[in-house]
Design an enzyme around this catalytic site. Structure first.
Site, PDB file in Angstrom:
ATOM      1  N   THR A   1       3.368  -8.937  56.824  1.00 28.55           N
ATOM      2  CA  THR A   1       3.625  -8.091  55.657  1.00 28.55           C
ATOM      3  C   THR A   1       5.104  -8.108  55.294  1.00 28.55           C
ATOM      4  O   THR A   1       5.481  -8.344  54.138  1.00 28.55           O
ATOM      5  CB  THR A   1       3.167  -6.648  55.929  1.00 28.55           C
ATOM      6  OG1 THR A   1       1.741  -6.625  56.100  1.00 28.55           O
ATOM      7  CG2 THR A   1       3.539  -5.733  54.764  1.00 28.55           C
ATOM      8  N   SER A   2       5.961  -7.886  56.282  1.00 29.90           N
ATOM      9  CA  SER A   2       7.395  -7.812  56.013  1.00 29.90           C
ATOM     10  C   SER A   2       7.973  -9.156  55.589  1.00 29.90           C
ATOM     11  O   SER A   2       9.016  -9.200  54.929  1.00 29.90           O
ATOM     12  CB  SER A   2       8.136  -7.310  57.261  1.00 29.90           C
ATOM     13  OG  SER A   2       8.093  -8.261  58.308  1.00 29.90           O
TER      14      SER A   2
ATOM     15  N   GLY B   1      -1.133  -8.325  59.228  1.00 32.43           N
ATOM     16  CA  GLY B   1      -0.325  -7.911  60.360  1.00 32.43           C
ATOM     17  C   GLY B   1       1.013  -7.367  59.895  1.00 32.43           C
ATOM     18  O   GLY B   1       1.419  -7.544  58.737  1.00 32.43           O
ATOM     19  N   CYS B   2       1.722  -6.712  60.808  1.00 31.13           N
ATOM     20  CA  CYS B   2       2.994  -6.077  60.450  1.00 31.13           C
ATOM     21  C   CYS B   2       4.070  -7.114  60.119  1.00 31.13           C
ATOM     22  O   CYS B   2       4.708  -7.035  59.058  1.00 31.13           O
ATOM     23  CB  CYS B   2       3.452  -5.150  61.568  1.00 31.13           C
ATOM     24  SG  CYS B   2       3.324  -5.848  63.228  1.00 31.13           S
ATOM     25  N   TYR B   3       4.284  -8.087  60.992  1.00 31.03           N
ATOM     26  CA  TYR B   3       5.272  -9.125  60.698  1.00 31.03           C
ATOM     27  C   TYR B   3       4.921  -9.888  59.415  1.00 31.03           C
ATOM     28  O   TYR B   3       5.787 -10.070  58.542  1.00 31.03           O
ATOM     29  CB  TYR B   3       5.396 -10.104  61.867  1.00 31.03           C
ATOM     30  CG  TYR B   3       6.126  -9.584  63.071  1.00 31.03           C
ATOM     31  CD1 TYR B   3       7.447  -9.141  62.992  1.00 31.03           C
ATOM     32  CD2 TYR B   3       5.507  -9.552  64.322  1.00 31.03           C
ATOM     33  CE1 TYR B   3       8.126  -8.677  64.110  1.00 31.03           C
ATOM     34  CE2 TYR B   3       6.178  -9.098  65.444  1.00 31.03           C
ATOM     35  CZ  TYR B   3       7.485  -8.654  65.342  1.00 31.03           C
ATOM     36  OH  TYR B   3       8.152  -8.195  66.456  1.00 31.03           O
TER      37      TYR B   3
END
Length: 405
Positions: free
Chosen positions: A212-213, A208-210
């Site tokens: 990953t960051s 997911g995007c969160y």
């Protein structure tokens, strides 16, 4: 020929001649000789220009790509990125609600691409593709991927295979897992940290995007025992595109513009994914306080992470560890000391920028990490993973620079 302006370019072996109203220039000045048909041409003055009807035809590419869920933002990003890939070409596209339509009618910005019409998943011939990107909503992917030919390489951008514990999946997503046996085979695809596993995978669960960051900066620090596993606080912010393309009242312009809103407080579905990755490297259960916020912007994601350092550790040690961990990575950049990462500087790209700052509270540090939620947080990382799975350099098709301003 000096007055002619009916064509724009003619390409040869090592370069292109560009025709303007008054001048001709060679794109590749290193080329000493140009081949035109069977004749060797030593200088532009002796070239006879002809443009055939087939000069704009695009050659077929080596790997045929199937794209499931092409009518969403992540599907459109896959198409945009694959357009610059020398070996991948999209030959199959599904979108059940848009079946029968052309991609350019759904996403006019992709009009220049030669793409197949959208069809229903049930009508797709998967024997005619070599690899699949699955951009379907969570809850719809498990049965579909289970039924695909086992010879295919698959990258799933949904959340359906990210959690290894199927009971945890049921708890957070509100439905039982429908592909329990396949789940055992799936590899989690956080590229920079798990590429050796990705190389051998048939099915990859794209992060997911969160997560990953957040995991990119935290995993190396936990692995090096530089930060405590307790009291990790994450304040994360995302552009509206992270909510998808579906029509929702909460995402209307008048609801989003000129304001910030928190959502999924204490129960966001990315929490177990984040904790799974951090617990794996810590070899013990790690819990985090995570609150996401929706920002009045289209793209971009920033995670601001507050951590307690291990005894005797300083913020400069965290910084150096991240520099060392990612010094050879193309897409993860630890900025110079004191430089604050900005979402503007990664927009439209597969890059992650991060940095570490000492907190004014002794023993604590602040980490800031930014990505484009649709690229490194979704479709770009998916392409990076498929490159690895198929043996191509992982940056292939992904080296375009961020869009600014």
């Amino acid at each position: 020929m000096s007055g002619a302006s009916t064509f724009s370019s003619i390409c040869f072996e090592r370069g292109c001649w560009f025709k303007g109203e008054r001048k001709i220039r060679v794109a590749d000045k290193r080329a000493k000789r140009l081949t035109l048909g069977s004749s060797n041409v030593a200088s532009p003055s002796s070239v006879s220009f002809r443009v055939s009807a087939s000069s704009s035809a695009k050659p077929e590419k080596d790997i045929r790509i199937g794209l499931l869920g092409a009518s969403g933002y992540t599907g459109a990003e896959i198409v945009r990125l694959v357009a610059n890939h020398p070996h991948f070409g999209v030959t199959l596209m599904t979108a059940d609600r848009k079946a029968g339509q052309s991609m350019e009618s759904v996403f006019p910005h992709l009009r220049a691409q030669k793409l197949p019409s959208l069809i229903s998943v049930k009508d797709a011939d998967f024997s005619a593709v070599d690899a699949v990107f699955c951009c379907l909503p969570h809850g719809t992917t498990q049965e579909i991927i289970s039924g695909l030919p086992t010879a295919l390489k698959i990258v799933d951008l949904s959340a359906d295979f990210r959690l290894r514990d199927i009971s945890e999946y049921e708890e957070w997503y509100g439905q039982p897992h429908k592909a329990v046996e396949l789940q055992k085979e799936v590899v989690y695809g956080l590229t920079e940290l798990l590429r050796e596993d990705i190389k051998k995978a048939r099915v990859v669960a794209n992060p997911g995007c969160y997560p990953t960051s957040i995991q990119l900066p935290l995993v190396p620090l936990i692995k090096a025992n530089l930060i405590k596993h307790e009291n990790i606080i994450i304040d994360a912010k995302s552009g509206v595109s992270g909510a998808g393309r579906g029509a929702k009242e909460a995402n209307l312009y008048s609801e989003i513009a000129e304001g910030i809103s928190s959502y999924g407080v204490t129960r966001h579905r990315h929490v177990p994914e984040i904790e799974q990755g951090l617990s794996d490297v810590a070899q013990s259960k790690v819990t985090v306080s995570f609150t996401p916020h929706l920002m009045p912007m289209i793209r971009g994601m920033q995670s601001t992470i507050y951590v307690e350092m291990a005894p005797g550790v300083e913020a400069k040690d965290l910084y150096q560890q991240l520099r060392t961990s990612y010094e050879d990575e193309e897409f993860v950049k630890v900025l110079d000391e004191g430089v604050v990462p900005r979402t503007h500087n990664v927009r439209g790209s597969n890059y992650c920028h991060m940095n570490v700052f000492p907190d004014r509270i002794p023993g604590r540090a602040i980490i800031i990490s930014v990505i484009d939620n649709l690229v490194k947080g979704a479709s770009g990382q998916a392409l990076q993973n498929l490159n690895i799975m198929l043996g191509y350099p992982e940056a292939t098709g992904l080296l375009h620079q961020p869009l600014f301003p």
